[in-house]
Design a protein around this motif. Sequence first.
Motif, PDB file in Angstrom:
ATOM      1  N   VAL A  28     -12.113  47.633 -10.599  1.00 26.82           N
ATOM      2  CA  VAL A  28     -13.321  47.544 -11.419  1.00 26.82           C
ATOM      3  C   VAL A  28     -14.300  48.562 -10.857  1.00 26.82           C
ATOM      4  O   VAL A  28     -14.746  48.439  -9.720  1.00 26.82           O
ATOM      5  N   VAL A  29     -14.597  49.595 -11.637  1.00 31.43           N
ATOM      6  CA  VAL A  29     -15.505  50.640 -11.174  1.00 31.43           C
ATOM      7  C   VAL A  29     -16.729  50.707 -12.073  1.00 31.43           C
ATOM      8  O   VAL A  29     -16.720  50.188 -13.191  1.00 31.43           O
ATOM      9  N   GLN A  30     -17.764  51.343 -11.562  1.00 29.73           N
ATOM     10  CA  GLN A  30     -18.992  51.529 -12.321  1.00 29.73           C
ATOM     11  C   GLN A  30     -19.348  53.014 -12.318  1.00 29.73           C
ATOM     12  O   GLN A  30     -20.141  53.471 -11.496  1.00 29.73           O
ATOM     13  N   PRO A  31     -18.747  53.772 -13.238  1.00 32.26           N
ATOM     14  CA  PRO A  31     -19.074  55.200 -13.314  1.00 32.26           C
ATOM     15  C   PRO A  31     -20.562  55.385 -13.594  1.00 32.26           C
ATOM     16  O   PRO A  31     -21.197  54.545 -14.235  1.00 32.26           O
ATOM     17  N   ASP A  32     -21.105  56.500 -13.138  1.00 35.83           N
ATOM     18  CA  ASP A  32     -22.505  56.786 -13.448  1.00 35.83           C
ATOM     19  C   ASP A  32     -22.721  56.796 -14.957  1.00 35.83           C
ATOM     20  O   ASP A  32     -23.689  56.223 -15.460  1.00 35.83           O
TER      21      ASP A  32
END
Length: 200
Positions: A96-100
Motif C-alpha cells: 500500500v503506497v501513497q504516491p505524491d
Amino acid sequence: MLREDKNIVKEPDLSYGGLYSYADYLEWNLDETLELIKGKVFKKTAAPNRLHQRLSLHIASEFYQFLKGKTCKVYEAPFDVRLPHKSLRNEDIHTVVQPDICVICDPEKLDVAGCLGAPDLVVEILSPGNNQKELQIKYALYEESGVKEYWIVYPVEQSLIIHLLVNDKYKPSRPFTVGDVVGSSCVEGFQMNLSELFQE
C-alpha cells in the motif's frame, strides 16, 4: 507469509520479521504516514518541505484542470494505492503506497478506500531522506506492477525524468528542465510548462 498471531495490531512493529498485510494496515491508528511495500513498513522521514508541497500542488492542479469532465482522475497524497500480487483480499495485499500524485483512468480501480491496482501515471517528488525509496524501491515496484508512466521530479536540480513502460521495463526520457514543455502518453493532450513549474 501472513502473521501467525490473530491479535489486532494497533501499530506496526518494525522489528517484526514477517509480512504485514493491508488488513493489518487498516487497524493501525497512527498520526504519521506509513507505506507498506511487499509486507515491510516504510515510515515517512519527515513532513514534506515547502518546495515539495508547492511542486506537488502545481502538478496536481495542472492535471486536475486538464482532466475536468474526462474519465481519468488525479489524486494527491495522502491517497492509498493498493497493489495486489495475486488476490484482492485485504489479508493478501502486502503493498500500500501513497504516491505524491497519481492519475487513474480505469474507474473500476477506484473505491472508497482509494485505488486498487496500478495507476496509469505516478508522480513522485524527491525529498531529502526519501531518494533511495523513490529511486530504487518504488521504481522497481511501479515497474513490476504495471504503472505505465512514472515521473520523478528533482526539485533541487529543477528537472523531471519520465519513465515509460515499454515491454514491461521502464525506458527513461532525457532530463527535462526549465524551458521544456512535457506531455504524457497516458493523458493524451496534456502539457505542462516546466518554466512555470520551477519558477519561485
